[in-house]
Design a protein around this motif. Sequence first.
Motif, mmCIF file in Angstrom:
data_model
loop_
_atom_site.group_PDB
_atom_site.id
_atom_site.type_symbol
_atom_site.label_atom_id
_atom_site.label_comp_id
_atom_site.label_asym_id
_atom_site.label_seq_id
_atom_site.Cartn_x
_atom_site.Cartn_y
_atom_site.Cartn_z
ATOM 1 N N ASN A 130 0.706 -1.316 0.009
ATOM 2 C CA ASN A 130 -0.096 -0.021 0.027
ATOM 3 C C ASN A 130 0.983 1.113 -0.227
ATOM 4 O OD1 ASN A 130 -2.400 -1.275 -0.045
ATOM 5 N ND2 ASN A 130 -2.710 -1.480 2.259
ATOM 6 N N ASP A 131 1.993 1.376 0.760
ATOM 7 C CA ASP A 131 3.005 2.411 0.736
ATOM 8 C C ASP A 131 3.389 2.608 -0.739
ATOM 9 O OD1 ASP A 131 2.641 2.766 3.537
ATOM 10 O OD2 ASP A 131 4.238 1.300 4.030
ATOM 11 N N LEU A 136 5.551 5.271 -5.521
ATOM 12 C CA LEU A 136 6.019 5.166 -7.052
ATOM 13 C C LEU A 136 5.695 6.613 -7.866
ATOM 14 C CD1 LEU A 136 5.360 1.429 -8.158
ATOM 15 C CD2 LEU A 136 7.419 2.655 -7.405
ATOM 16 N N PRO A 137 4.457 6.941 -7.677
ATOM 17 C CA PRO A 137 4.185 8.342 -8.267
ATOM 18 C C PRO A 137 5.053 9.459 -7.973
ATOM 19 C CG PRO A 137 2.286 7.358 -7.494
ATOM 20 C CD PRO A 137 3.305 6.512 -6.858
ATOM 21 N N GLY A 162 15.540 -7.676 1.758
ATOM 22 C CA GLY A 162 14.813 -9.081 1.625
ATOM 23 C C GLY A 162 13.304 -8.830 1.340
ATOM 24 N N LYS A 163 13.001 -7.708 0.800
ATOM 25 C CA LYS A 163 11.608 -7.482 0.319
ATOM 26 C C LYS A 163 11.603 -7.753 -1.085
ATOM 27 C CE LYS A 163 10.084 -4.341 3.770
ATOM 28 N NZ LYS A 163 8.940 -5.090 4.301
ATOM 29 N N LEU A 164 11.682 -8.882 -1.571
ATOM 30 C CA LEU A 164 12.091 -9.102 -2.863
ATOM 31 C C LEU A 164 10.692 -8.908 -3.728
ATOM 32 C CD1 LEU A 164 13.864 -12.498 -2.215
ATOM 33 C CD2 LEU A 164 14.593 -10.264 -2.466
ATOM 34 N N ALA A 165 9.559 -9.261 -3.385
ATOM 35 C CA ALA A 165 8.346 -8.932 -4.051
ATOM 36 C C ALA A 165 8.233 -7.352 -4.460
ATOM 37 C CB ALA A 165 7.128 -9.310 -3.442
ATOM 38 N N LEU A 166 8.482 -6.399 -3.599
ATOM 39 C CA LEU A 166 8.549 -5.095 -3.633
ATOM 40 C C LEU A 166 9.771 -4.807 -4.765
ATOM 41 C CD1 LEU A 166 7.498 -3.749 -0.104
ATOM 42 C CD2 LEU A 166 5.865 -3.992 -1.974
ATOM 43 N N SER A 167 10.814 -5.278 -4.382
ATOM 44 C CA SER A 167 11.991 -4.861 -5.238
ATOM 45 C C SER A 167 11.453 -5.071 -6.610
ATOM 46 C CB SER A 167 13.162 -5.548 -4.654
ATOM 47 O OG SER A 167 14.014 -5.716 -5.833
#
Length: 306
Positions: A130-131, A136-137, A162-167
Amino acid sequence: MQNLFKKIYQFISNKNRLKIEILQWIAIALFGFCLSLAINFLSPILAQSSPSSLIQQGVQLLQQGRAEAALEVWQQAEVIYRKNNDRIGEIRSKVNQAQALTSLGFYRRSCDTVLQAFGKNLQCDRLTENDLKNVLPRFNTSNTNLNFQGLQSLGNGLRVLGKLALSRKVLEASFPLVNYQNIEGQLLLNLGNTILSQAQGIANFRLRGKAERQAIIQGLSDYEKAVTVSDEELIKIQATINHLSLLLELNRQWQKNYGDNWLQPYVQFQIDTLPQIIQILNKINPSPNSIQATIKLAEILIDFEK
């Protein structure tokens, strides 16, 4: 007699006045000379103190492996940009600082610095999906390349934390900003690295579905395309070596658990490419990144022998 004294007095007065005028002209000439000399002497120093020159100086320092010195220079540039109300310059200096912090091993600080640069007072280790929708904008300055580099730094920082999905989401958001081949190669390398980290995280258990296999194929393909599209030797080197690392990791797992040979086309890429990369490594001017790549290749080959 008085007339004589008057003439002598006038003569002396005129002579003194002439001397004074001469001295004044000499003083003015000396002052002009000294001023010119000072300008010539100080102008390089003043130029070095300009924020754009500090940015370039930091780049050179980082390339020399002097990350701490580069960080200090970029912090100075940030102060000057802020005083000048130059928002783009301030963001650029912060993005560069993030690179230096990464080189120094301060991954969390590096990632947080990028978020702060683009106006979000968040912490990477607490960042949620959500953050990310709100973050991104923010990467929408008038400088497209700066937006791209900011997203790369953020994506790399999230990977290390370790935040691979967000990366992966952050890096994929960079594709619309690609405007020439070398930065596409950089993006593909970073995406492959995130998938490599995912593969290493799941290497201790069986890979069950097509989704995992498809993700791995994407990672291998990203590395191969990075080698193809980029003109930068270092990107080619890193992509090839990381491709080999991912390939061997997966080969162990799939040969052990499935016994098939679906990785053979990617093995052929190594057969065709790795000898060229080793030749480049032997010729390229030593740098912290090239030395690190050489060490990693040696470790992979030793592990492969074992």
